[in-house]
Design an enzyme around this catalytic site. Sequence first.
Site, mmCIF file in Angstrom:
data_model
loop_
_atom_site.group_PDB
_atom_site.id
_atom_site.type_symbol
_atom_site.label_atom_id
_atom_site.label_comp_id
_atom_site.label_asym_id
_atom_site.label_seq_id
_atom_site.Cartn_x
_atom_site.Cartn_y
_atom_site.Cartn_z
ATOM 1 N N LYS A 141 1.173 7.091 8.767
ATOM 2 C CA LYS A 141 1.948 6.817 7.543
ATOM 3 C C LYS A 141 2.041 8.106 6.747
ATOM 4 O O LYS A 141 1.157 8.959 6.844
ATOM 5 C CB LYS A 141 1.231 5.761 6.691
ATOM 6 C CG LYS A 141 2.134 5.043 5.734
ATOM 7 C CD LYS A 141 2.792 3.861 6.423
ATOM 8 C CE LYS A 141 3.790 3.153 5.580
ATOM 9 N NZ LYS A 141 4.143 1.854 6.188
ATOM 10 N N ASP A 176 10.072 3.471 4.388
ATOM 11 C CA ASP A 176 9.172 2.523 3.717
ATOM 12 C C ASP A 176 9.736 2.452 2.296
ATOM 13 O O ASP A 176 10.915 2.814 2.088
ATOM 14 C CB ASP A 176 7.717 3.029 3.765
ATOM 15 C CG ASP A 176 6.698 1.937 3.413
ATOM 16 O OD1 ASP A 176 6.363 1.137 4.291
ATOM 17 O OD2 ASP A 176 6.240 1.870 2.251
HETATM 18 N N1 GLU Z 1 7.285 1.184 6.945
HETATM 19 C C1 GLU Z 1 7.434 0.110 7.884
HETATM 20 C C2 GLU Z 1 6.090 -0.556 8.107
HETATM 21 O O1 GLU Z 1 5.342 -0.707 7.169
HETATM 22 C C3 GLU Z 1 8.171 0.530 9.140
HETATM 23 C C4 GLU Z 1 7.553 1.640 9.924
HETATM 24 C C5 GLU Z 1 8.401 2.129 11.101
HETATM 25 O O2 GLU Z 1 9.466 1.582 11.357
HETATM 26 O O3 GLU Z 1 7.923 3.068 11.749
HETATM 27 O O4 GLU Z 1 5.736 -1.002 9.180
#
Ligand code: GLU
Length: 444
Positions: free
Chosen positions: A126, A166
Amino acid sequence: MSYTEEVYERVVAQNPGEPEFHQAVKEVLDSLKVVIDKNEEKYRSLSVLERLVEPERIISFRVPWVDDNGKVQVNKGYRVQFNSAIGPYKGGLRFHPTVNQSILKFLGFEQVFKNSLTGLPIGGGKGGSNFDPKGKSDREVMAFCQSFMTELCKYIGADTDVPAGDIGVGGREIGYLFGQYKRVRDLYEGVLTGKGLTYGGSLIRTEATGYGVVYILNELMKDHNDSLDGKTVVVTGSGNVAIYAVQKATQLGAKVVAMCDSNGYIHDPNGINLDIVKDIKEVKRGRIKEYADRVEGATYTEGVGIWNIKCDVYLPCATQNELDLDGVKTLIANGCKYIVEGANMPTTREATDYAMANGVLFLPGKASNAGGVATSALEMSQNSQRLSWTSEEVDAKLHQIMVDIYAKISDAAKRYDMPDNFVVGANIAGFEKVVDAMMAQGIV
Ligand code: GLU
């Protein structure tokens, strides 16, 4: 003291000032106790849990950029590369003023288990920044994204680490980030997901998280001889996850009567008109308040308290810790039977425990919002193949993935004699695959 408790104390002592990270770790370790107890000596001697809670790498950097007044601004940038046992790091970027290392570590940690549950080969990561895109011009957002990527591009790649969106990072931001990656690295590869359809994006990725939430809710209801048809639903938030959760729930016969943003909430007893919400949020980048000015019979209430609206199903799709104990008590007193998380950890631990102890069927975000990242993994596959699948194909795969996740978490809960405890089920099922892969790869 049990091994899980020891590791939790160590996490608190060694990571001061990171309450969200502690919270996410505690929930997982509490769930894993029943698994660890069966084989404590082995797990302890291999320091399995110590390795699981320590990110493989954290990159933190300065992001300087010039605003429209010619003033230099400086933000913090991060990427937490948490675990690559089952695939390249995968997870979104969050641009929001509250972003700090604790929040990104909690999100990265959750992502490891979530990505494991998808059944696809993706590790967990992340990243993000305390940059606030709200009120910024397109040029300012571009300047920020270009500076952010100029540094981040040294650490990511289609087979290394694949970020996505996100909170605060949508199609516009992904476009600017992708353009800068390509320019600096001179590589046209699937290094980001959530891309536009003209440059390697996947159909259904935009809708995927919200659709996935409702697909898994539907499975949960079917398994309990119930259905969405005629149900009253409250969806919190009004971003990408919320909008497509409303769309799919409405398609399946439910009436969604409320949504919100960080300023307040709207109540529309006739059912939310999503075209208006999309126009306000996606086209005008405005506030949800405007809905009440445009729709007769709808009201706007400033501040928190959306849980006061009576519903059968509550889908928290805004942000972490948005639903607390008082909120959940009110929901249950008003007859709410299902809480399915669309955001990451939107329900506090006390609220989660209370809901489950009081007969609510509760699905944790790491299972129920996994459709977004799963569809990102499908986008990665299409990029590697240099093909694009039809929306029917992607939607069918997404649907099957959510059905499979429900089966996995329900099965894990039953195996440990805790049927319908999907928190425990998700943590155990996610853990089993990651730890097996970590053990097979030696001391890494
Ligand atoms: N931010 C999204 C999550 O919390 C998507 C992450 C992604 O598609 O890599 O899973």
